[in-house]
Scaffold this motif. Structure first.
Motif, PDB file in Angstrom:
ATOM      1  N   LEU A 103      23.104  -5.168  45.738  1.00 26.43           N
ATOM      2  CA  LEU A 103      23.119  -5.469  47.167  1.00 26.43           C
ATOM      3  C   LEU A 103      22.810  -4.247  48.021  1.00 26.43           C
ATOM      4  O   LEU A 103      22.337  -4.380  49.148  1.00 26.43           O
ATOM      5  N   TYR A 144      18.259 -10.097  40.868  1.00 28.98           N
ATOM      6  CA  TYR A 144      19.701 -10.131  41.126  1.00 28.98           C
ATOM      7  C   TYR A 144      20.411 -11.062  40.150  1.00 28.98           C
ATOM      8  O   TYR A 144      21.457 -10.715  39.593  1.00 28.98           O
ATOM      9  N   GLU A 201      17.738 -11.739  51.453  1.00 32.53           N
ATOM     10  CA  GLU A 201      17.999 -11.678  52.895  1.00 32.53           C
ATOM     11  C   GLU A 201      17.015 -12.595  53.599  1.00 32.53           C
ATOM     12  O   GLU A 201      15.809 -12.522  53.347  1.00 32.53           O
ATOM     13  N   PHE A 230      27.088  -5.508  41.160  1.00 28.37           N
ATOM     14  CA  PHE A 230      26.943  -6.267  42.393  1.00 28.37           C
ATOM     15  C   PHE A 230      26.681  -5.347  43.577  1.00 28.37           C
ATOM     16  O   PHE A 230      25.806  -5.594  44.395  1.00 28.37           O
ATOM     17  N   SER A 288      15.548 -11.906  44.295  1.00 34.39           N
ATOM     18  CA  SER A 288      16.690 -12.746  43.944  1.00 34.39           C
ATOM     19  C   SER A 288      16.732 -13.030  42.447  1.00 34.39           C
ATOM     20  O   SER A 288      17.817 -13.142  41.860  1.00 34.39           O
ATOM     21  N   THR A 312      21.607 -17.278  50.176  1.00 36.85           N
ATOM     22  CA  THR A 312      21.616 -15.868  49.804  1.00 36.85           C
ATOM     23  C   THR A 312      22.656 -15.683  48.703  1.00 36.85           C
ATOM     24  O   THR A 312      23.410 -16.614  48.393  1.00 36.85           O
ATOM     25  N   PRO A 313      22.719 -14.510  48.070  1.00 36.85           N
ATOM     26  CA  PRO A 313      23.742 -14.324  47.026  1.00 36.85           C
ATOM     27  C   PRO A 313      25.161 -14.575  47.504  1.00 36.85           C
ATOM     28  O   PRO A 313      26.008 -15.003  46.716  1.00 36.85           O
ATOM     29  N   ARG A 314      25.436 -14.362  48.780  1.00 38.21           N
ATOM     30  CA  ARG A 314      26.796 -14.590  49.269  1.00 38.21           C
ATOM     31  C   ARG A 314      27.077 -16.065  49.518  1.00 38.21           C
ATOM     32  O   ARG A 314      28.239 -16.471  49.536  1.00 38.21           O
ATOM     33  N   THR A 315      26.055 -16.872  49.724  1.00 39.59           N
ATOM     34  CA  THR A 315      26.266 -18.298  49.975  1.00 39.59           C
ATOM     35  C   THR A 315      25.868 -19.161  48.774  1.00 39.59           C
ATOM     36  O   THR A 315      25.909 -20.380  48.874  1.00 39.59           O
ATOM     37  N   GLU A 328      31.458  -5.439  39.226  1.00 38.29           N
ATOM     38  CA  GLU A 328      31.490  -5.099  40.640  1.00 38.29           C
ATOM     39  C   GLU A 328      30.500  -3.980  40.962  1.00 38.29           C
ATOM     40  O   GLU A 328      29.852  -3.995  42.003  1.00 38.29           O
ATOM     41  N   ASN A 346      26.170 -21.354  45.722  1.00 37.47           N
ATOM     42  CA  ASN A 346      27.282 -22.174  45.266  1.00 37.47           C
ATOM     43  C   ASN A 346      26.795 -23.204  44.255  1.00 37.47           C
ATOM     44  O   ASN A 346      25.597 -23.512  44.162  1.00 37.47           O
TER      45      ASN A 346
END
Length: 291
Positions: free
Chosen positions: A275, A249, A206, A271, A246, A225-228, A268, A230
């Motif tokens: 999070l 993670y 975060e 994950f 991280s 972040t983990p969601r972004t 899932e 790539n």
């Protein structure tokens, strides 16, 4: 009569083309599914230094991620990168043909007795304002990639980059509580051995607002972040920087937990479990209506 030329085949790996001689087919002693389970994934273990905000080495962290075999790693990463880039295309480019351009219905001059080349419309592609020949039209550029293959491409790229140029830093969000300061962030990068003029990628669970404001003016830095996270930013960076959270993670999501076949439901759950430690608390409101 000259001797016959040897037969060759073209093998595509990343952006290179290699010529390889054809090998005779061999009979497999085991089933193909057994071979895939044995050689489809390997584990990439690395030890990364842990640095404090002042730049002192305070420990070590282990980095254990799944990676594709050496002979197919470049191809897997290349396919994942091309898939991400093509799926990001909107595909809205559109041009008008000579039949779609407004006007041009009247023949500009007679067919004969003018000494000029014959012309049936002013909207011919040969004239300015005319139609476009073979121009782009709206289309869907997206291509499909398997979920496990995409995850393997990302973990392979991270493992390969982390083995060469990567480090772990302690959480530094509290250091910017007084307010955003780009000068302080650049000074911290220099203490960590990072060159602000070279591309680097930070991965945090975060990103506090003051940290985001402090580094957004550094054009060579990517704060993810983990969601972004790539594949392109991982490959485009010369240095990778992770926080301890991280790194945990990544080991939980992309690491080798000893199972040869993972279920999507189990991934899932991992994950969500990881999070949930960093999610902001929410207030749940329940309404009870009485008769």
């Amino acid at each position: 009569m000259p001797p016959p030329l040897p037969t060759i085949s073209l093998s595509f790996s990343s952006s290179s083309i290699f010529l390889q001689p054809l090998q005779p087919r061999r009979r497999l002693s085991t089933s193909p599914s057994t071979l895939v389970k044995k050689s489809a994934v390997r584990s990439e273990l690395a030890t990364l230094p842990v640095l404090s905000f002042s730049g002192e080495r305070v420990g070590e962290a282990f980095f254990d991620l799944k990676a594709a075999p050496l002979d197919t790693a470049r191809a897997v990463v290349h396919r994942g990168l091309i898939t991400d880039q093509q799926n990001a295309r909107r595909g809205t480019a559109s041009t008008l043909t000579r039949g779609e351009v407004r006007g041009g219905g009247k023949k500009p001059y007679p067919q004969k007795k003018t000494g000029r080349a014959r012309r049936g419309s002013q909207r011919t592609p040969l004239r300015p304002g005319g139609g476009v020949v073979f121009g782009p039209k709206p289309r869907d550029w997206s291509i499909k990639i398997n979920r496990k293959e995409k995850r393997l491409a990302l973990s392979t790229a991270i493992a390969s980059a982390a083995a060469a140029d990567a480090l772990v830093v302690e959480d530094f969000g509290d250091q910017f509580r007084g307010g955003p300061k780009t000068r302080d962030f650049v000074a911290a990068m220099r203490r960590w051995g990072l060159d602000p003029k070279k591309k680097s990628m930070f991965l945090m669970m975060e990103v506090p607002d003051n940290v985001r404001l402090s580094c957004r003016n550094i054009g060579t830095l990517k704060m993810l972040t983990p969601r972004t996270l790539n594949l392109f930013d991982v490959l485009n960076s010369e240095k990778l920087v992770f926080t301890k959270d991280s790194l945990d993670y990544l080991n939980a999501m992309y690491g080798d937990r000893g199972s040869s076949e993972e279920d999507d439901d189990e991934e899932e759950q991992v994950f969500v479990a990881v999070l949930s430690r960093f999610a902001k608390p929410r207030i749940r409101i329940e309404l009870h209506v009485s008769d």
